[in-house]
Motif scaffolding. Sequence first.
Motif, short mmCIF file in Angstrom:
data_model
loop_
_atom_site.label_atom_id
_atom_site.label_comp_id
_atom_site.label_asym_id
_atom_site.label_seq_id
_atom_site.Cartn_x
_atom_site.Cartn_y
_atom_site.Cartn_z
N PHE A 133 1.97 11.41 -10.78
CA PHE A 133 1.41 12.69 -10.44
C PHE A 133 2.25 13.54 -11.15
CE2 PHE A 133 0.42 16.65 -7.78
CZ PHE A 133 -0.78 16.68 -8.47
N ARG B 140 1.64 6.63 -7.14
CA ARG B 140 0.62 7.42 -7.61
C ARG B 140 1.53 8.88 -7.52
NH1 ARG B 140 -5.62 6.74 -6.29
NH2 ARG B 140 -5.86 4.94 -7.44
N LEU B 141 2.22 9.15 -6.81
CA LEU B 141 2.79 10.42 -6.37
C LEU B 141 3.69 10.68 -7.63
CD1 LEU B 141 3.31 10.85 -2.49
CD2 LEU B 141 1.38 11.89 -3.89
N VAL C 230 2.72 9.98 6.59
CA VAL C 230 1.35 9.73 6.48
C VAL C 230 0.85 9.19 7.86
CG1 VAL C 230 -0.59 8.24 5.41
CG2 VAL C 230 1.37 9.19 4.17
N GLN D 85 -5.86 11.94 -0.65
CA GLN D 85 -5.10 11.89 -1.94
C GLN D 85 -5.28 13.08 -2.51
OE1 GLN D 85 -5.31 9.07 -5.16
NE2 GLN D 85 -6.16 10.81 -6.20
N ARG E 46 -4.07 9.13 6.57
CA ARG E 46 -4.29 8.19 5.87
C ARG E 46 -6.03 7.95 5.68
NH1 ARG E 46 -2.75 4.15 8.92
NH2 ARG E 46 -0.78 4.66 8.51
N LEU F 4 -3.19 15.64 -0.40
CA LEU F 4 -1.53 15.82 -0.58
C LEU F 4 -1.18 16.20 -2.04
CD1 LEU F 4 1.23 14.89 0.10
CD2 LEU F 4 0.74 12.65 -0.48
N LEU F 5 -2.07 15.81 -3.17
CA LEU F 5 -1.86 16.59 -4.46
C LEU F 5 -1.93 17.86 -4.40
CD1 LEU F 5 -3.47 13.88 -6.78
CD2 LEU F 5 -1.54 13.72 -5.42
N LYS G 5 1.03 -1.16 0.01
CA LYS G 5 0.00 -0.08 -0.03
C LYS G 5 0.93 1.32 -0.04
CE LYS G 5 -3.85 -2.01 2.02
NZ LYS G 5 -4.94 -1.92 3.50
N THR H 80 -10.73 13.86 0.35
CA THR H 80 -9.74 12.60 0.45
C THR H 80 -8.28 13.09 0.81
OG1 THR H 80 -9.10 12.63 -1.78
CG2 THR H 80 -11.39 11.52 -1.18
N GLU I 31 2.28 1.62 -3.51
CA GLU I 31 1.20 2.00 -4.35
C GLU I 31 1.25 3.71 -4.35
OE1 GLU I 31 -3.65 1.54 -5.33
OE2 GLU I 31 -2.60 0.36 -3.79
N PHE I 32 1.17 3.90 -2.79
CA PHE I 32 0.94 5.52 -2.71
C PHE I 32 2.04 6.28 -3.19
CE2 PHE I 32 1.14 9.03 0.46
CZ PHE I 32 -0.10 9.46 0.30
#
Length: 514
Positions: free
Chosen positions: A52, A48-49, A77, A123, A110, A126-127, A41, A121, A44-45
């Motif tokens: 991005f 994604r970053l 996190v 996500q 989280r 953070l984005l 996990k 969310t 995966e996190f």
Amino acid sequence: MMRRLWAAVALALGVATPAAATWQQASSRHFVVYSEDEPDKVTEFATRLERFDKAMRVMRGLEDPAFSPTQRVHVFVVKDIGALQKLLGDRDMAGVYMPRLSGPVAFVPRMTNDTGKLALTPQAVLLHEYAHHFMFSLWGDRPFPAWFVEGFAEFNATMVFEPERLIIGAPPLYRAYGLIDDQMLPMRDLLTMSPSDKRLDPNQKQVFYGRSWLLTHYLLLNNERRPQLAAYLKALEEGGDPKSKAALLGDPRKLDSALNNYARKALPLLGLKIEALPIEPVKTRALTPGEAAIMPVVLRSTRGVNAKTAPAVAIAARKIAADWPNDPAVQVALAEAEYDTGAYAAADAAAARALAADPKSRKALIYRGMAQAGLAEKEHVTDAARWKAVRQWFITANHLDAEDPWPLVAYYQALRSSGGPMSPNAEKGLDYAFSLAPFDTGLAMQVAAMHIRKKDYSAAIPALRRVAYDPHGGALGTMAGVVLAAIDGKDKTAIDAIAATLDGKQEDGDDGEK
């Protein structure tokens, strides 16, 4: 008792009990993620970053040049929104980004309490924060208005990750009611205010973010409007009154009306295929027992302490470090905690133990130098040889990584503290540090003060702009704006009068998403 009984029964029956989550570190090109979660996990996190970051570069035709790994964003996190708000000491925070030259950091939960389509969310939080870092890293000296800074972050924060593609431009549904409300915060105010403006109530702040996203989306994805945005941003770079430049975007009332009509239509979206976004692999590992043990201290120190909170952190660090005397990560954390309380001798000793275990520890080298500089200042040392020995720690750290801005700034600060003559190389080093970490507002103010002392006012402008146009610049941003106005008005008396108060001004540079 019941827990122990169930564990015994499970063992006897061969039933697996869930393993407790352990702290993981996922390391990639632009990020270092720490999370108490399952390794896949966390991987995966971080993936994604990275994807991005790659998407933001590809859709803008930007290169990804080499940079110091010390400037990767360290993302912590924590368990949930409650844990985050307790750590940050703010019940309104959903995440925070701290643009520091020692290494930018972000804290996100989280899980949040929000659920459903309108949820904010982790996500998105953070984005949004990373989009700020992306903007300030690439264009830190550009005088972007607050609405565009926040609109850019929101525009990118809603990126949708699908198995085969990424979708850009989706609306921030968590700002839903703020997207079409032009009464609570009309365009004439949106274009000239900041979300940190004390005149805005919580509802108006939400409208600020929503309308900023909508305006950014409208101007960026509209072929006819995009040149207008470019002309407006270019005019801001030329100086002068920012409020008057807003007229380049047209009549505020007509712009409000155009946005409302735009929001009612099917909004355009951009898509990028995954194969067009290649990234380097993410490496994930479990923290060592010592690293995991000291993590509560690392979280609190990294968040930032003050005279009131630092002693408790140092006490916790000492207790843990006693069990890990030869662990470099633990001893570095102890050195930082001791330094933050002003216990410079203890900080130096801890950093020395860290270096004994890891001679190339960047933080240990810098904390040895900073601790010894603190002692020298405290003792009013004027001996040039002793100050030279202090600066040597920073020289050694610089030799390990010439693109790391922290040793350059520490060297400059130590030379100023010594009372000796300033070195042109030290000044060049400070300027170079700012080019490496333009996101750090405290560093920007140091650079501005250095140039103002030298009467080189034009050279101070890029650094002052970085602070003055920061939506979360606070008192420091106000001060930078005053100096910019004085420079623009060629008021040398006012500039010189304020230079002394500028010198050494630093803040954490926290950019919290609320």
